[in-house]
Enzyme design. Sequence first.
Site, PDB file in Angstrom:
ATOM      1  N   HIS A  26       0.928  -1.192   0.003  1.00 47.27           N
ATOM      2  CA  HIS A  26      -0.010   0.079  -0.027  1.00 47.27           C
ATOM      3  C   HIS A  26       0.924   1.168   0.208  1.00 47.27           C
ATOM      4  O   HIS A  26       2.107   1.178   0.505  1.00 47.27           O
ATOM      5  CB  HIS A  26      -1.039   0.230   1.224  1.00 47.27           C
ATOM      6  CG  HIS A  26      -2.069  -0.964   1.173  1.00 47.27           C
ATOM      7  ND1 HIS A  26      -2.954  -1.037   2.064  1.00 47.27           N
ATOM      8  CD2 HIS A  26      -2.441  -1.977   0.340  1.00 47.27           C
ATOM      9  CE1 HIS A  26      -3.657  -2.087   1.790  1.00 47.27           C
ATOM     10  NE2 HIS A  26      -3.455  -2.688   0.649  1.00 47.27           N
ATOM     11  N   THR A  27       0.380   2.232  -0.676  1.00 51.75           N
ATOM     12  CA  THR A  27       1.099   3.689  -0.432  1.00 51.75           C
ATOM     13  C   THR A  27       1.073   4.159   0.855  1.00 51.75           C
ATOM     14  O   THR A  27      -0.131   4.599   1.391  1.00 51.75           O
ATOM     15  CB  THR A  27       0.391   4.704  -1.470  1.00 51.75           C
ATOM     16  OG1 THR A  27       0.331   4.073  -2.893  1.00 51.75           O
ATOM     17  CG2 THR A  27       1.094   5.939  -1.447  1.00 51.75           C
ATOM     18  N   LEU A  28       2.126   4.181   1.319  1.00 53.84           N
ATOM     19  CA  LEU A  28       2.353   4.666   2.808  1.00 53.84           C
ATOM     20  C   LEU A  28       2.358   6.392   2.731  1.00 53.84           C
ATOM     21  O   LEU A  28       1.655   7.037   3.851  1.00 53.84           O
ATOM     22  CB  LEU A  28       3.296   4.066   3.586  1.00 53.84           C
ATOM     23  CG  LEU A  28       3.206   2.731   3.710  1.00 53.84           C
ATOM     24  CD1 LEU A  28       4.524   2.283   4.572  1.00 53.84           C
ATOM     25  CD2 LEU A  28       2.049   2.256   4.614  1.00 53.84           C
ATOM     26  N   ARG A  29       2.947   6.813   1.981  1.00 56.75           N
ATOM     27  CA  ARG A  29       3.206   8.162   1.848  1.00 56.75           C
ATOM     28  C   ARG A  29       3.232   8.687   0.563  1.00 56.75           C
ATOM     29  O   ARG A  29       3.878   7.956  -0.310  1.00 56.75           O
ATOM     30  CB  ARG A  29       4.217   8.723   2.962  1.00 56.75           C
ATOM     31  CG  ARG A  29       5.459   8.148   2.648  1.00 56.75           C
ATOM     32  CD  ARG A  29       6.594   8.649   3.560  1.00 56.75           C
ATOM     33  NE  ARG A  29       6.220   8.236   4.895  1.00 56.75           N
ATOM     34  CZ  ARG A  29       6.631   6.982   5.326  1.00 56.75           C
ATOM     35  NH1 ARG A  29       7.216   6.312   4.599  1.00 56.75           N
ATOM     36  NH2 ARG A  29       6.148   6.603   6.644  1.00 56.75           N
ATOM     37  N   ASP A 130      -5.726   1.972   1.085  1.00 52.21           N
ATOM     38  CA  ASP A 130      -4.648   2.292  -0.079  1.00 52.21           C
ATOM     39  C   ASP A 130      -5.061   3.489  -0.897  1.00 52.21           C
ATOM     40  O   ASP A 130      -5.350   3.410  -2.000  1.00 52.21           O
ATOM     41  CB  ASP A 130      -4.790   0.935  -0.835  1.00 52.21           C
ATOM     42  CG  ASP A 130      -3.503   0.831  -1.730  1.00 52.21           C
ATOM     43  OD1 ASP A 130      -2.688   1.920  -1.830  1.00 52.21           O
ATOM     44  OD2 ASP A 130      -3.764   0.237  -3.009  1.00 52.21           O
TER      45      ASP A 130
END
Length: 318
Positions: A26-29, A130
Amino acid sequence: QAARSPTPTATAMLATAAPTADPTKHTLRPTVTGTSAIGIKYNGGVMLATDTIACYGSWIRYKDVERIHQVSKDTVIAMNGEMSDYQKVLQMLEQKRIDEYCIDDGSTQTSAELHSYLTRVMYQKRCKFDPLWNMLLVAGHRNGQSYLGYTDLYGSSFADDYMATGLGMYMALPLMRNKWTPNMTEAEARELLETALKVCYYRDTRASNKVQVARVDATGVHVEEPAIVQGGGTTSALLTAAAWLVMVVGRSASTPGSDGVSRDARTLVTCEAVRYSGSGCAAIRTSQHLSRVMGCERWMSGIQIVTSTDLCPGPERR
């Protein structure tokens, strides 16, 4: 009769399961990001504008990135946020356009319908933890009606006559509230848009004066090539104004002059003020730099930072 083999327990099955080769990611930042996008309606059409900067963290890594794209015959979108997620959004919209073409019934979705579709996508991704880290502006014109909509990574959405994303929400929107009128012409809308972009350029350290403008009206979509927005200052005027950007009060590293500013500090401060004066963080940046260069927090305790709101550098800013 042969005895049945016992059914393996759930714990045993988990213990013997092979590890996943490629776990879910998942895109964390956000990593590579673009800053403000601005949109405005006028009598007979709608305009969007962004600059062409994409930053890797605080580093202005890419300087010729287009963040405005046509997604249908009468719709354009502009973005603020993570560039890779924006590319994913464009791929989804392109697939939707291909599906419409394959149906071949002569019908295409309106800007409002595409805006609603993007809002549902953003909300669904958010619920999966996400999110697509973007703020999107959707603009279009059909049957004499202009449309301007906003959606973001949370799935929030609304439509309005003018809007902005990112720091433009705090810097450009107040200006447009004071200047916008329902019957403004295309020239007046462009002038207001350029003024808002200049304000963002002066005050946002991640903004550029190289901008791209798109308009949608009864004649179709017109996405212009990126161009430089001319500022209102000269190098000599900037140097003069920067000399007054910082005032040193009380103790300093060397003997102060008649104006209370030490000779060594004045030279250093002026150089740093020229470098950072185009942003709203000029005072903070200069203070941090002085503290680092002088290596003395005690010396910094005698410094008062004074910024000038009238300081408006032109494209000569370093």
